[in-house]
Enzyme design. Sequence first.
Site, PDB file in Angstrom:
ATOM      1  N   ASP A 209       0.930  -1.031  -0.147  1.00 34.44           N
ATOM      2  CA  ASP A 209      -0.002  -0.072   0.023  1.00 34.44           C
ATOM      3  C   ASP A 209       0.623   1.180   0.147  1.00 34.44           C
ATOM      4  OD1 ASP A 209      -2.159  -1.683   0.025  1.00 34.44           O
ATOM      5  OD2 ASP A 209      -2.583  -1.508   2.071  1.00 34.44           O
ATOM      6  N   GLY A 210       2.135   1.077   0.478  1.00 35.09           N
ATOM      7  CA  GLY A 210       2.971   2.470   0.674  1.00 35.09           C
ATOM      8  C   GLY A 210       3.453   2.690  -0.982  1.00 35.09           C
ATOM      9  N   ASN A 309      -4.480   8.984   2.688  1.00 30.89           N
ATOM     10  CA  ASN A 309      -4.891   8.549   3.775  1.00 30.89           C
ATOM     11  C   ASN A 309      -5.447   9.110   4.740  1.00 30.89           C
ATOM     12  OD1 ASN A 309      -4.984   5.674   3.149  1.00 30.89           O
ATOM     13  ND2 ASN A 309      -3.185   5.029   4.370  1.00 30.89           N
ATOM     14  N   ASP A 339      -4.347  11.789  22.856  1.00 32.31           N
ATOM     15  CA  ASP A 339      -2.926  11.650  22.139  1.00 32.31           C
ATOM     16  C   ASP A 339      -2.966  12.477  20.852  1.00 32.31           C
ATOM     17  OD1 ASP A 339      -2.116  10.292  24.281  1.00 32.31           O
ATOM     18  OD2 ASP A 339      -1.905   8.252  23.453  1.00 32.31           O
TER      19      ASP A 339
END
Length: 472
Positions: A209-210, A309, A339
């Site tokens: 996917d990268g 994304n 966070d």
Amino acid sequence: MNSMEEKRTPIELEGEGTKPAKHKELHGKSPRRRREVKRPHQRSNGQESGSHQSFEQHEALEQRQSVTCDEMTENLPKKSDRCRRAHFLHGPYPTTHFGPKACILPNPTSVMHIQDPASQRLMWSKPPVNVLVIRKIRDEGLLEPFKELCRFLVKEKQLMVYVEKKVVDDGRLVTDATFCDIRKQLCTFREGFDDISNCIDLIICLGGDGTLLYASSLFQDSVPPVMAFHLGSLGFLTPFKFESYKSEVEKVFEGNAAIVLRSRLKVKVVKGLFQRSKQLSGPEENGTIPHQHLSPDAGKITLQLQVLNEVVVDRGPSSYLSNVDLYLDGRLITSVQGDGVIVSTPTGSTAYAAAAGASMIHPNVPAIMVTPICPHSLSFRPIVVPAGVELMIMLSSDARNTAWISFDGRKRQEIQHGDSIKITTSCYPVPSLCCHDLVYDWFDSLAQCLHWNIRKKQTQLTDTSNSSDTEN
């Protein structure tokens, strides 16, 4: 080829089969739609103000609308031409009037419409010539598939192949005598130095996917069609198998492939938009931004990106909670204490957002998802907002520390007080080619990659005579 054909883009979406010319005319500008747009103007002259339509007028209006619907229905494709399944979105243009008096304003700047997923097919206005091949770096297992694909595209298909320079300079390719003649015919480029956005017709990714995320980052405007082969670790966005790459590439060149438009986020990082001061205690009572605190020399855009994304804002190395304010179209929605927060596309909803507890959204759904990361609140649930709204994230005035931001896991940087991140839906999606169709591929990826709803089957009862459901 006439001038109208020369202005067409390399990629277009076409319906299944060729529709008659009369149907195209009715669909693009139907008589019913023209009458509906004029209707509010006629009422403004006082002819119908303060009174309802008569029974005869109402019947005449319904008859005209039914005639228009019949004309549209006659020109629809036959049932046998619809891939043997129902097309629920076939029909006249949706009305913009509700009852005898209510309507919505016509919006010439509308960018969204509901489309039948089966009609999203790839069509070439001209045969593709330049192909960009992206290979996953630091993976020795992809060396042979890369050479095989380049040899097929250069020798058999007679195409111009573009490859990143650091890929061609790989020592194993330089010393390979069998690949030497192919290597000399490859066109090379360097990220950040060479602009190839206007010369690529098709992108082929080899990896996980990268590689698709990297291909998206190379094109900050219009993106060519992307064909991704599953040669990585996860493969949620890479539906094609390399074993049948020749036949799959041939189908794409013929224009016989389904396509999904993966929306992206347009992100701007603005430095020093608002000045922090002791008097700045927060937004006004109605939730809007206090304009009296605007800096006179503010608004310098330091970074603008297209993100496929997600955009992640987190607390970084600090031990304090992250404290950022979330605005929607200039109005304060909430403050995020935890966070951090994830702003993702439907494509990114199955990535970091899914790990943070968000729902998974099909890429065809026009939306933006906001997901908190470990919020210090039991009632902070992920939300989905319409595509097209502008989100803005800023550090709260009383935040104890700065925040850090990353875009698809890249270009990580620190956000100070007074900085802002503006996020909205980009008008340049990523056209990702499907192996089967955009619905089947997505659910197949959920099952194969994320093991969605996979469990051991319940055993069947052999004797139901003692079951409590059957007892009287």
